[in-house]
Scaffold this motif. Structure first.
Motif, mmCIF file in Angstrom:
data_model
loop_
_atom_site.group_PDB
_atom_site.id
_atom_site.type_symbol
_atom_site.label_atom_id
_atom_site.label_comp_id
_atom_site.label_asym_id
_atom_site.label_seq_id
_atom_site.Cartn_x
_atom_site.Cartn_y
_atom_site.Cartn_z
ATOM 1 N N GLN A 1 0.832 -1.201 0.000
ATOM 2 C CA GLN A 1 0.000 0.000 0.000
ATOM 3 C C GLN A 1 0.869 1.255 0.000
ATOM 4 O OE1 GLN A 1 -2.648 2.040 3.330
ATOM 5 N NE2 GLN A 1 -3.592 0.118 2.654
ATOM 6 N N HIS A 2 2.001 1.207 0.688
ATOM 7 C CA HIS A 2 2.874 2.381 0.758
ATOM 8 C C HIS A 2 3.453 2.714 -0.617
ATOM 9 C CE1 HIS A 2 2.603 2.573 5.092
ATOM 10 N NE2 HIS A 2 2.938 1.297 5.200
ATOM 11 N N ARG A 3 3.883 1.682 -1.352
ATOM 12 C CA ARG A 3 4.439 1.938 -2.683
ATOM 13 C C ARG A 3 3.356 2.421 -3.642
ATOM 14 N NH1 ARG A 3 8.125 -2.338 -1.278
ATOM 15 N NH2 ARG A 3 6.692 -3.956 -2.004
ATOM 16 N N ASN A 4 2.155 1.852 -3.522
ATOM 17 C CA ASN A 4 1.055 2.329 -4.363
ATOM 18 C C ASN A 4 0.716 3.786 -4.051
ATOM 19 O OD1 ASN A 4 0.634 0.023 -5.895
ATOM 20 N ND2 ASN A 4 -0.818 -0.869 -4.439
ATOM 21 N N ARG A 5 0.776 4.133 -2.765
ATOM 22 C CA ARG A 5 0.495 5.520 -2.380
ATOM 23 C C ARG A 5 1.548 6.466 -2.969
ATOM 24 N NH1 ARG A 5 -2.160 8.148 2.227
ATOM 25 N NH2 ARG A 5 -1.307 10.250 2.417
ATOM 26 N N ALA A 6 2.821 6.060 -2.910
ATOM 27 C CA ALA A 6 3.891 6.895 -3.461
ATOM 28 C C ALA A 6 3.720 7.074 -4.965
ATOM 29 C CB ALA A 6 5.251 6.274 -3.148
ATOM 30 N N THR A 7 3.362 5.996 -5.651
ATOM 31 C CA THR A 7 3.145 6.091 -7.099
ATOM 32 C C THR A 7 1.957 6.986 -7.404
ATOM 33 O OG1 THR A 7 4.058 3.870 -7.451
ATOM 34 C CG2 THR A 7 2.669 4.775 -9.203
ATOM 35 N N ALA A 8 0.871 6.827 -6.638
ATOM 36 C CA ALA A 8 -0.324 7.659 -6.859
ATOM 37 C C ALA A 8 -0.022 9.135 -6.615
ATOM 38 C CB ALA A 8 -1.465 7.189 -5.966
ATOM 39 N N MET A 9 0.788 9.427 -5.597
ATOM 40 C CA MET A 9 1.161 10.823 -5.344
ATOM 41 C C MET A 9 1.977 11.381 -6.511
ATOM 42 S SD MET A 9 -0.103 12.218 -2.673
ATOM 43 C CE MET A 9 0.989 13.636 -2.521
ATOM 44 N N GLY A 10 2.846 10.556 -7.065
ATOM 45 C CA GLY A 10 3.594 10.991 -8.251
ATOM 46 C C GLY A 10 2.674 11.267 -9.419
ATOM 47 N N MET A 11 1.661 10.417 -9.590
ATOM 48 C CA MET A 11 0.683 10.637 -10.659
ATOM 49 C C MET A 11 -0.093 11.926 -10.428
ATOM 50 S SD MET A 11 -0.642 6.693 -10.894
ATOM 51 C CE MET A 11 -1.996 7.019 -12.040
ATOM 52 N N LEU A 12 -0.468 12.177 -9.169
ATOM 53 C CA LEU A 12 -1.221 13.397 -8.862
ATOM 54 C C LEU A 12 -0.388 14.633 -9.163
ATOM 55 C CD1 LEU A 12 -3.661 14.862 -7.728
ATOM 56 C CD2 LEU A 12 -2.727 14.520 -5.426
ATOM 57 N N LYS A 13 0.877 14.613 -8.768
ATOM 58 C CA LYS A 13 1.752 15.746 -9.068
ATOM 59 C C LYS A 13 1.836 15.975 -10.577
ATOM 60 C CE LYS A 13 4.737 15.499 -4.972
ATOM 61 N NZ LYS A 13 6.120 15.285 -4.489
ATOM 62 N N SER A 14 1.912 14.878 -11.325
ATOM 63 C CA SER A 14 1.985 14.996 -12.783
ATOM 64 C C SER A 14 0.708 15.587 -13.358
ATOM 65 C CB SER A 14 2.260 13.624 -13.408
ATOM 66 O OG SER A 14 3.533 13.152 -13.029
ATOM 67 N N ARG A 15 -0.436 15.163 -12.822
ATOM 68 C CA ARG A 15 -1.712 15.701 -13.303
ATOM 69 C C ARG A 15 -1.814 17.194 -13.012
ATOM 70 N NH1 ARG A 15 -6.001 11.858 -13.867
ATOM 71 N NH2 ARG A 15 -7.399 13.653 -13.982
ATOM 72 N N LEU A 16 -1.389 17.594 -11.820
ATOM 73 C CA LEU A 16 -1.442 19.013 -11.464
ATOM 74 C C LEU A 16 -0.476 19.818 -12.337
ATOM 75 C CD1 LEU A 16 -1.602 18.701 -7.572
ATOM 76 C CD2 LEU A 16 -3.447 19.434 -9.097
ATOM 77 N N TYR A 17 0.673 19.240 -12.618
ATOM 78 C CA TYR A 17 1.649 19.919 -13.485
ATOM 79 C C TYR A 17 1.108 20.043 -14.899
ATOM 80 C CZ TYR A 17 5.981 20.721 -16.078
ATOM 81 O OH TYR A 17 6.934 21.227 -16.900
ATOM 82 N N GLU A 18 0.482 18.973 -15.392
ATOM 83 C CA GLU A 18 -0.105 19.013 -16.726
ATOM 84 C C GLU A 18 -1.216 20.058 -16.788
ATOM 85 O OE1 GLU A 18 -1.446 17.991 -20.669
ATOM 86 O OE2 GLU A 18 0.450 18.009 -19.593
ATOM 87 N N ALA A 19 -2.004 20.160 -15.726
ATOM 88 C CA ALA A 19 -3.066 21.164 -15.686
ATOM 89 C C ALA A 19 -2.479 22.567 -15.813
ATOM 90 C CB ALA A 19 -3.869 21.031 -14.396
ATOM 91 N N GLU A 20 -1.347 22.795 -15.166
ATOM 92 C CA GLU A 20 -0.687 24.090 -15.259
ATOM 93 C C GLU A 20 -0.160 24.341 -16.660
ATOM 94 O OE1 GLU A 20 0.652 27.774 -14.499
ATOM 95 O OE2 GLU A 20 -0.629 26.539 -13.205
ATOM 96 N N LEU A 21 0.390 23.282 -17.307
ATOM 97 C CA LEU A 21 0.865 23.421 -18.684
ATOM 98 C C LEU A 21 -0.288 23.776 -19.620
ATOM 99 C CD1 LEU A 21 3.366 20.439 -19.157
ATOM 100 C CD2 LEU A 21 3.906 22.847 -18.804
#
Length: 376
Positions: free
Chosen positions: A278-298
């Motif tokens: 669960q911890h590794r999945n959470r870390a991956t999901a947080m990375g995905m969220l950061k990417s989505r927020l960055y893409e939204a800014e782009l």
């Protein structure tokens, strides 16, 4: 040489000249020598993050420079071979030489387009998110076909593909799936695929064999690295755990290892179930969220932001970027660039380069036109 061979050689030379200009050839070769020297320093890996960034730059420059040199060398050798074959009236060897020149011309053109990938995150890995539109099993099967198409394209280019999350359809196909595609310029190439994709075919799920139209959306966003800072307030997050679906052994079915994170201010939702931890999945999901927020800014920085958002929210008529027609005739047509192919099977097996190159060239051209207009 024949007029045809000479014309192809000139085309290759023009592409190579543009490649050298885009790379700033002299500066690029000097920079590569500097990076090669730094790579031999044992102290480099004292800072792993900086070392990895440096090695990525080195590998990117080396691939570009070596590619140009290889094209130049093989073109010269092939032209010489064709000239000898023509002198000896060897039609078969001439035909082989012309086929090689055509391949080199396509490679040079692709590299020319690729050299234009200068966006802030174009060199990064990326996530590809596919969602089935309305239509139940038909659309869900189409979403799975798209997943296979992008997987094949990535594998053909030496990219690594990892499935991070998938929601299976009730009877067949996928309701949604998220892939991570890793390789040089993965985001730069795949970002042109974002939008709605339309399929027309005789339904394999209809006993009456009627023609059906299905839609699925594709959303592409870059994997952000440590060099790009994205701040997220923990109080803005809603975190849910759930059991991973599909095959995966008894452990993943009995424990709630999968993670779903909702960013409340934007409504962005990401999920990951690829790992038993669960911890590794959470870390991956947080990375995905950061990417989505960055893409939204782009997206906010682009003039086409409104159209992009509309395409994401309405998976249906009037919003598609490409149509794949399997019946009554066979054709794939990109509605943005008018690029067409009469072999849908090849396209669905990953032959996407002509569509990506045309869309990228159009996007780069539009950006330059806007810049020129603003300058005037």
């Amino acid at each position: 040489m024949s007029a045809e061979a000479d014309a192809i050689v000139q085309q290759i030379q023009q592409s190579v000249a543009l490649l050298r200009r885009h790379l700033d050839w002299d500066a690029a070769t000097v920079r590569l020598e500097e990076l090669n020297a730094r790579a031999e320093d044992p102290a480099l890996w004292n800072d792993a993050g900086a070392a990895q960034a440096m090695m990525r730059e080195r590998n990117r420059l080396a691939a570009a420079i070596d590619g140009v040199r290889a094209i130049e060398s093989e073109t010269a050798d092939t032209a010489e071979l064709i000239a000898l074959a023509e002198a000896e009236d060897d039609a078969a060897m001439v035909a082989d030489g012309l086929a090689t020149l055509r391949r080199l011309a396509e490679d040079a053109k692709r590299r020319e387009i690729e050299s234009l990938l200068s966006g802030e995150a174009d060199a990064n890995d990326c996530y590809v998110e596919i969602n089935a539109g309305a239509g139940g099993t038909e659309a869900q099967d189409w979403a799975e076909m798209l997943m296979r198409m992008y997987t094949r394209w990535a594998e053909q280019h030496g990219y690594k593909v990892q499935m991070l999350e998938a929601s299976e359809g009730e009877q067949a196909g996928l309701k949604s799936v998220t892939l991570q595609v890793s390789g040089p310029n993965a985001y730069g190439w795949l970002k042109t695929e974002a939008g709605v994709h339309r399929l027309v075919r005789i339904s394999p799920f209809d006993a009456a064999a009627r023609r059906q139209t299905s839609f699925a959306s594709v959303w592409v966003y870059p994997v952000v690295d440590d060099a790009i800072e994205i701040e997220i307030d923990p109080s803005d997050l809603k975190v849910d755990t759930f059991r991973a679906s599909g095959a995966g052994g008894q452990h993943v079915n009995k424990t709630e290892s999968a993670i779903r994170i909702t960013h409340i201010p934007t409504g962005i939702i990401v999920a990951c179930q690829t790992d038993r931890s669960q911890h590794r999945n959470r870390a991956t999901a947080m990375g995905m969220l950061k990417s989505r927020l960055y893409e939204a800014e782009l997206q906010k920085r682009e003039a086409a932001s409104a159209a992009t958002e509309a395409a994401k929210t309405d998976i249906g008529w009037g919003h598609q970027i490409r149509s794949y027609v399997l019946a009554p005739y066979q054709m794939v047509k990109d509605l943005r660039t008018n690029v067409e192919r009469g072999n849908p099977d090849a396209v669905l097996n990953g032959d996407l380069d002509p569509f990506m190159a045309a869309a990228l060239a159009a996007r780069v051209g539009a950006t330059r036109s806007e810049a020129s207009a603003q300058a005037q």
